[in-house]
Write a protein that holds these residues in place. Structure first.
Motif, PDB file in Angstrom:
ATOM      1  N   TYR A   1      25.167 -21.697  70.541  1.00 29.93           N
ATOM      2  CA  TYR A   1      24.295 -21.958  69.397  1.00 29.93           C
ATOM      3  C   TYR A   1      25.080 -22.236  68.121  1.00 29.93           C
ATOM      4  CZ  TYR A   1      20.020 -21.160  71.886  1.00 29.93           C
ATOM      5  OH  TYR A   1      18.979 -21.295  72.750  1.00 29.93           O
ATOM      6  N   LEU A   2      26.268 -21.617  68.003  1.00 33.92           N
ATOM      7  CA  LEU A   2      27.094 -21.909  66.837  1.00 33.92           C
ATOM      8  C   LEU A   2      27.559 -23.373  66.903  1.00 33.92           C
ATOM      9  CD1 LEU A   2      28.360 -20.786  64.276  1.00 33.92           C
ATOM     10  CD2 LEU A   2      30.398 -20.217  65.604  1.00 33.92           C
ATOM     11  N   ALA A   3      27.923 -23.806  68.124  1.00 35.74           N
ATOM     12  CA  ALA A   3      28.315 -25.207  68.299  1.00 35.74           C
ATOM     13  C   ALA A   3      27.147 -26.133  67.949  1.00 35.74           C
ATOM     14  CB  ALA A   3      28.761 -25.442  69.746  1.00 35.74           C
ATOM     15  N   ASP A   4      25.932 -25.732  68.351  1.00 37.27           N
ATOM     16  CA  ASP A   4      24.741 -26.522  68.021  1.00 37.27           C
ATOM     17  C   ASP A   4      24.529 -26.584  66.509  1.00 37.27           C
ATOM     18  OD1 ASP A   4      24.330 -26.897  70.661  1.00 37.27           O
ATOM     19  OD2 ASP A   4      22.574 -25.588  70.832  1.00 37.27           O
ATOM     20  N   LEU A   5      24.752 -25.445  65.848  1.00 34.99           N
ATOM     21  CA  LEU A   5      24.557 -25.392  64.395  1.00 34.99           C
ATOM     22  C   LEU A   5      25.530 -26.358  63.704  1.00 34.99           C
ATOM     23  CD1 LEU A   5      22.954 -24.011  62.160  1.00 34.99           C
ATOM     24  CD2 LEU A   5      24.703 -22.233  62.070  1.00 34.99           C
ATOM     25  N   TRP A   6      26.796 -26.324  64.139  1.00 33.30           N
ATOM     26  CA  TRP A   6      27.774 -27.259  63.568  1.00 33.30           C
ATOM     27  C   TRP A   6      27.355 -28.697  63.819  1.00 33.30           C
ATOM     28  CZ3 TRP A   6      30.516 -26.305  59.732  1.00 33.30           C
ATOM     29  CH2 TRP A   6      31.163 -25.096  59.559  1.00 33.30           C
ATOM     30  N   PHE A   7      26.944 -28.956  65.058  1.00 31.57           N
ATOM     31  CA  PHE A   7      26.533 -30.311  65.429  1.00 31.57           C
ATOM     32  C   PHE A   7      25.382 -30.785  64.535  1.00 31.57           C
ATOM     33  CE2 PHE A   7      23.998 -33.245  68.062  1.00 31.57           C
ATOM     34  CZ  PHE A   7      24.959 -34.197  68.336  1.00 31.57           C
ATOM     35  N   THR A   8      24.424 -29.879  64.307  1.00 31.48           N
ATOM     36  CA  THR A   8      23.271 -30.212  63.458  1.00 31.48           C
ATOM     37  C   THR A   8      23.715 -30.550  62.039  1.00 31.48           C
ATOM     38  OG1 THR A   8      22.021 -28.563  64.715  1.00 31.48           O
ATOM     39  CG2 THR A   8      21.006 -29.388  62.690  1.00 31.48           C
ATOM     40  N   LEU A   9      24.561 -29.665  61.476  1.00 27.87           N
ATOM     41  CA  LEU A   9      24.963 -29.860  60.083  1.00 27.87           C
ATOM     42  C   LEU A   9      25.871 -31.079  59.937  1.00 27.87           C
ATOM     43  CD1 LEU A   9      25.556 -26.114  59.056  1.00 27.87           C
ATOM     44  CD2 LEU A   9      23.521 -27.527  58.695  1.00 27.87           C
TER      45      LEU A   9
ATOM     46  N   ILE B   1      19.944 -27.764  66.480  1.00 32.90           N
ATOM     47  CA  ILE B   1      19.208 -26.498  66.482  1.00 32.90           C
ATOM     48  C   ILE B   1      17.693 -26.722  66.646  1.00 32.90           C
ATOM     49  CG2 ILE B   1      18.592 -24.482  65.078  1.00 32.90           C
ATOM     50  CD1 ILE B   1      21.269 -24.085  66.217  1.00 32.90           C
ATOM     51  N   PRO B   2      17.090 -27.721  65.948  1.00 36.06           N
ATOM     52  CA  PRO B   2      15.657 -27.939  66.201  1.00 36.06           C
ATOM     53  C   PRO B   2      15.349 -28.181  67.682  1.00 36.06           C
ATOM     54  CG  PRO B   2      16.261 -29.050  64.190  1.00 36.06           C
ATOM     55  CD  PRO B   2      17.539 -28.514  64.776  1.00 36.06           C
ATOM     56  N   MET B   3      16.225 -28.906  68.392  1.00 37.13           N
ATOM     57  CA  MET B   3      16.011 -29.101  69.827  1.00 37.13           C
ATOM     58  C   MET B   3      16.175 -27.781  70.571  1.00 37.13           C
ATOM     59  SD  MET B   3      15.074 -32.135  70.280  1.00 37.13           S
ATOM     60  CE  MET B   3      15.129 -32.187  72.065  1.00 37.13           C
ATOM     61  N   GLY B   4      17.157 -26.962  70.140  1.00 31.20           N
ATOM     62  CA  GLY B   4      17.369 -25.646  70.750  1.00 31.20           C
ATOM     63  C   GLY B   4      16.140 -24.762  70.569  1.00 31.20           C
TER      64      GLY B   4
ATOM     65  N   VAL C   1      18.331  -7.311  65.157  1.00 31.08           N
ATOM     66  CA  VAL C   1      19.074  -8.406  64.530  1.00 31.08           C
ATOM     67  C   VAL C   1      20.061  -9.047  65.504  1.00 31.08           C
ATOM     68  CG1 VAL C   1      18.874  -7.638  62.151  1.00 31.08           C
ATOM     69  CG2 VAL C   1      20.735  -6.766  63.574  1.00 31.08           C
ATOM     70  N   ALA C   2      20.052  -8.563  66.754  1.00 30.16           N
ATOM     71  CA  ALA C   2      21.003  -9.080  67.749  1.00 30.16           C
ATOM     72  C   ALA C   2      20.840 -10.584  67.945  1.00 30.16           C
ATOM     73  CB  ALA C   2      20.825  -8.356  69.072  1.00 30.16           C
ATOM     74  N   ARG C   3      19.606 -11.084  67.809  1.00 37.84           N
ATOM     75  CA  ARG C   3      19.373 -12.509  68.031  1.00 37.84           C
ATOM     76  C   ARG C   3      20.106 -13.377  66.997  1.00 37.84           C
ATOM     77  NH1 ARG C   3      14.109 -10.617  68.051  1.00 37.84           N
ATOM     78  NH2 ARG C   3      13.582  -9.842  70.118  1.00 37.84           N
ATOM     79  N   PHE C   4      20.232 -12.838  65.793  1.00 35.58           N
ATOM     80  CA  PHE C   4      20.937 -13.613  64.765  1.00 35.58           C
ATOM     81  C   PHE C   4      22.422 -13.697  65.098  1.00 35.58           C
ATOM     82  CE2 PHE C   4      17.062 -12.351  62.635  1.00 35.58           C
ATOM     83  CZ  PHE C   4      16.678 -13.545  62.061  1.00 35.58           C
ATOM     84  N   ALA C   5      22.957 -12.597  65.670  1.00 36.95           N
ATOM     85  CA  ALA C   5      24.356 -12.624  66.116  1.00 36.95           C
ATOM     86  C   ALA C   5      24.514 -13.675  67.217  1.00 36.95           C
ATOM     87  CB  ALA C   5      24.763 -11.250  66.618  1.00 36.95           C
ATOM     88  N   GLN C   6      23.524 -13.729  68.105  1.00 39.80           N
ATOM     89  CA  GLN C   6      23.561 -14.714  69.196  1.00 39.80           C
ATOM     90  C   GLN C   6      23.443 -16.139  68.638  1.00 39.80           C
ATOM     91  OE1 GLN C   6      20.652 -13.858  72.251  1.00 39.80           O
ATOM     92  NE2 GLN C   6      21.130 -15.774  73.312  1.00 39.80           N
TER      93      GLN C   6
ATOM     94  N   LEU D   1      16.479 -18.505  65.643  1.00 42.60           N
ATOM     95  CA  LEU D   1      17.215 -19.762  65.446  1.00 42.60           C
ATOM     96  C   LEU D   1      16.648 -20.537  64.264  1.00 42.60           C
ATOM     97  CD1 LEU D   1      17.732 -21.227  69.031  1.00 42.60           C
ATOM     98  CD2 LEU D   1      19.523 -20.571  67.417  1.00 42.60           C
ATOM     99  N   GLY D   2      15.326 -20.532  64.159  1.00 43.79           N
ATOM    100  CA  GLY D   2      14.658 -21.263  63.090  1.00 43.79           C
ATOM    101  C   GLY D   2      15.051 -20.740  61.719  1.00 43.79           C
ATOM    102  N   LEU D   3      15.047 -19.415  61.588  1.00 43.92           N
ATOM    103  CA  LEU D   3      15.418 -18.832  60.300  1.00 43.92           C
ATOM    104  C   LEU D   3      16.892 -19.088  60.003  1.00 43.92           C
ATOM    105  CD1 LEU D   3      13.460 -15.459  60.157  1.00 43.92           C
ATOM    106  CD2 LEU D   3      12.869 -17.695  59.235  1.00 43.92           C
ATOM    107  N   THR D   4      17.729 -18.983  61.047  1.00 43.48           N
ATOM    108  CA  THR D   4      19.161 -19.242  60.853  1.00 43.48           C
ATOM    109  C   THR D   4      19.383 -20.665  60.354  1.00 43.48           C
ATOM    110  OG1 THR D   4      19.569 -17.773  62.723  1.00 43.48           O
ATOM    111  CG2 THR D   4      21.425 -19.098  61.959  1.00 43.48           C
ATOM    112  N   LEU D   5      18.680 -21.610  60.974  1.00 39.23           N
ATOM    113  CA  LEU D   5      18.841 -23.015  60.559  1.00 39.23           C
ATOM    114  C   LEU D   5      18.396 -23.213  59.112  1.00 39.23           C
ATOM    115  CD1 LEU D   5      19.397 -26.035  61.135  1.00 39.23           C
ATOM    116  CD2 LEU D   5      17.027 -26.224  61.872  1.00 39.23           C
ATOM    117  N   THR D   6      17.239 -22.621  58.772  1.00 39.12           N
ATOM    118  CA  THR D   6      16.728 -22.771  57.408  1.00 39.12           C
ATOM    119  C   THR D   6      17.743 -22.241  56.395  1.00 39.12           C
ATOM    120  OG1 THR D   6      14.534 -22.378  58.315  1.00 39.12           O
ATOM    121  CG2 THR D   6      14.733 -22.340  55.927  1.00 39.12           C
TER     122      THR D   6
END
Lengths: 273, 269
Positions: free
Chosen positions: A50-58, A226-229, A39-44, A246-251
């Motif tokens: 990637y957290l910045a990317d997630l915010w940017f996406t949302l 995130i889709p670009m990531g 599950v380390a990838r989800f922490a990453q 990343l895909g599951l996190t975004l979903t």
């Protein structure tokens, strides 16, 4: 029995083409070279860039959704206010972004917002700073492209609700002397809120998920969406496990953001009604 | 009062025209631009050479033909598989209806790139990468829900009394379906197949991830042209891609209401 036979081919085909790839994505997301649960990838995915990317996406998706709801509600009311022939013109106009494929829409926006491009020149010609429109490649262009492409989704959702509006209340309000603004604020607007929320939610989901539009119109590397990531991880670096996580996190984040938005907005809508 | 609303509405129509039509017009103008100076509102001269250019140097016509063939097969399979499913969902007690609806909802909520990554992995193992069948299969993921949605609403709209009348007049179940139900549902089924066709024709994201060497559809060709920085040829390829959709959407709108089309977009997203 007959019903099962009729639906079986569609269900089997859809399961094969959607559930099997999704199962593969899930396995890649938590599996690894040592085939252990990881599950380390989800922490990453939820920290650092990637957290910045997630915010940017949302945030870009939310901005596009807000623009679409505001403009789309105006468009829906316009469709009702216009007389027959003018309404036909407005309908054809609303159809344009719907018919234009995602990458073409993104390319059209990119060309329009080029530095020194057509819109910039037009603004300069009427005495406004042309630099306002020199945004190609940046976040503003991304939001503009998302909003342009998805405007019909929000507009038509609100338009459908407006068509089904209960007119008797409006007439009653007019009978007791309510003016057009009063009637709109007290009767029409509250009845439209659910459609505005669902139209906005659709745009938000589609915006946060967008890949083609972002690929064409946005050049930023960090933050990016995130889709670009995901694309970069999988097809650029061969990191399929990370891409899947990343895909599951975004979903999940998209659905979570959606649920939260609906929870936040619903009570006020109910209150106004 | 009426006059004031009239003026506001027409001002709104003008604003809508500017917002929506400007990018489309810019694209169209770039496709026929014989030179567009930076800072100029319009191109200095017009030409059709970019259309000839994409045909001669960018293989636009083979790409268009491939896209049309893929879209036709996708729409046909979607119709064949989706129409019965739509009928069952509209008319019969289907076991596991919620599971089916949940599956389609999950598809709507899952970003296309996420499905794309999984599809790329599965297709690589199955030998479907960069094949005609692979592209059709990938397009069916989006086209099938559109078809089922259209078929279900078409069958739901038919008045059961008509079928009962046919039955009372002595027609068997199959005869009733063939002579009464199917003709009444045909416009809706046609609309569904057209929407599936348009979806396939325009699909870029998944096709981009699973194809592009042997099988280059028009959207892929367009992307490679614009990535190379050929601004005007890319604009011409864009217009070439949009043109068939415009004609087909016009056909769909003779059958389906505009507001329903918005809902369909949400399903295909």
């Amino acid at each position: 029995m007959a019903a099962a036979a009729m639906t079986a081919p569609a269900i089997l085909l859809f399961a094969l083409l959607f559930l099997v790839p999704m199962a593969s994505t899930m396995r890649l997301a938590v599996g690894g070279d040592d085939a252990e649960f990881n599950v380390a990838r989800f922490a990453q995915a939820l920290s650092g860039p990637y957290l910045a990317d997630l915010w940017f996406t949302l945030v870009t998706a939310l901005a596009a959704a807000l623009v679409c709801v505001a403009v789309g509600t105006g468009v829906a009311m316009l469709l009702q206010a216009l007389p027959g022939w003018a309404r036909r013109i407005a309908e054809v106009l609303v159809l344009i972004p719907l018919v234009v494929p995602h990458i073409v829409a993104a390319y059209a926006i990119w060309l329009t917002l080029l530095p020194g491009g057509p819109l910039s020149a037009l603004l300069a010609a009427i005495g406004l700073p042309g630099a306002l429109a020199d945004v190609s490649g940046g976040p503003a262009a991304l939001v503009a492209a998302l909003a342009w492409k998805f405007l019909p989704v929000a507009a038509l959702t609100v338009a459908a609700a407006l068509e089904g509006l209960d007119r008797s209340q409006l007439e009653a309000a007019q009978d007791i002397g309510a003016g057009p603004w009063q009637r709109f604020l007290a009767i029409t607007a509250p009845q439209l809120v659910p459609a505005m929320i669902s139209g906005g939610a659709l745009v938000f989901i589609m915006g946060a998920a967008q890949f083609s539009i972002t690929l064409v119109v946005y050049v930023g590397k960090s933050p990016t969406t995130i889709p670009m990531g995901i694309y970069h991880e999988a097809f650029g670096m061969g990191q399929w496990n990370m891409a899947s996580a990343l895909g599951l996190t975004l979903t999940i984040a998209t659905l979570g953001g959606l649920a939260l938005t609906i929870r936040l907005v619903r009570p006020s809508g109910a209150h106004a009604a | 009062m009426l006059r004031r609303i009239g003026i506001a509405a027409f001002a709104g129509l003008g604003a809508l025209a500017v917002v929506v039509a400007t990018p489309a017009l810019v694209l169209l103008l770039y496709s026929v631009s014989g030179g567009w100076q930076s800072g100029a509102v319009f191109p200095a001269e017009l030409t059709l050479e970019w259309y000839a250019y994409i045909v001669r140097y960018e293989n636009a016509l083979p790409a268009l033909t491939l896209s049309l063939r893929i879209a036709a097969v996708t729409a046909f399979v979607a119709l064949l598989v989706g129409a019965p499913a739509g009928y069952a969902l509209a008319r019969l007690p289907v076991p596991g209806r919620q599971v089916i609806e949940l599956m389609f909802l999950a598809k709507t909520a899952t970003p296309v790139i996420v499905v794309g990554v999984g599809t790329a992995v599965v297709f690589l193992r199955a030998g479907l990468t960069d094949t005609f069948a692979g592209i059709v299969a990938a397009h069916l993921v989006g086209a099938l829900p559109l078809m089922i949605w259209s078929a279900a609403s078409a069958f739901r709209a038919i008045d059961p009394a008509l079928e009962e009348a046919a039955h009372d007049a002595g027609a068997g179940a199959f005869r009733t379906f063939l002579l009464v139900t199917l003709p009444l549902a045909r416009p809706g089924l046609t609309a569904g197949a057209l929407l599936a066709f348009i979806y396939s024709l325009d699909e870029f994201a998944i096709t981009f991830l699973i194809s592009g060497v042997e099988y280059t559809t028009l959207p892929l060709r367009l992307y490679s042209t614009l990535q190379q920085g050929y601004i005007e040829p890319a604009a011409a390829a864009s217009v070439l891609l949009v043109a068939p959709s415009v004609v087909l959407i016009a056909l769909v709108l003779r059958i389906v209401r505009l507001t329903d089309l918005g809902a369909a977009q949400g399903h295909a997203g």
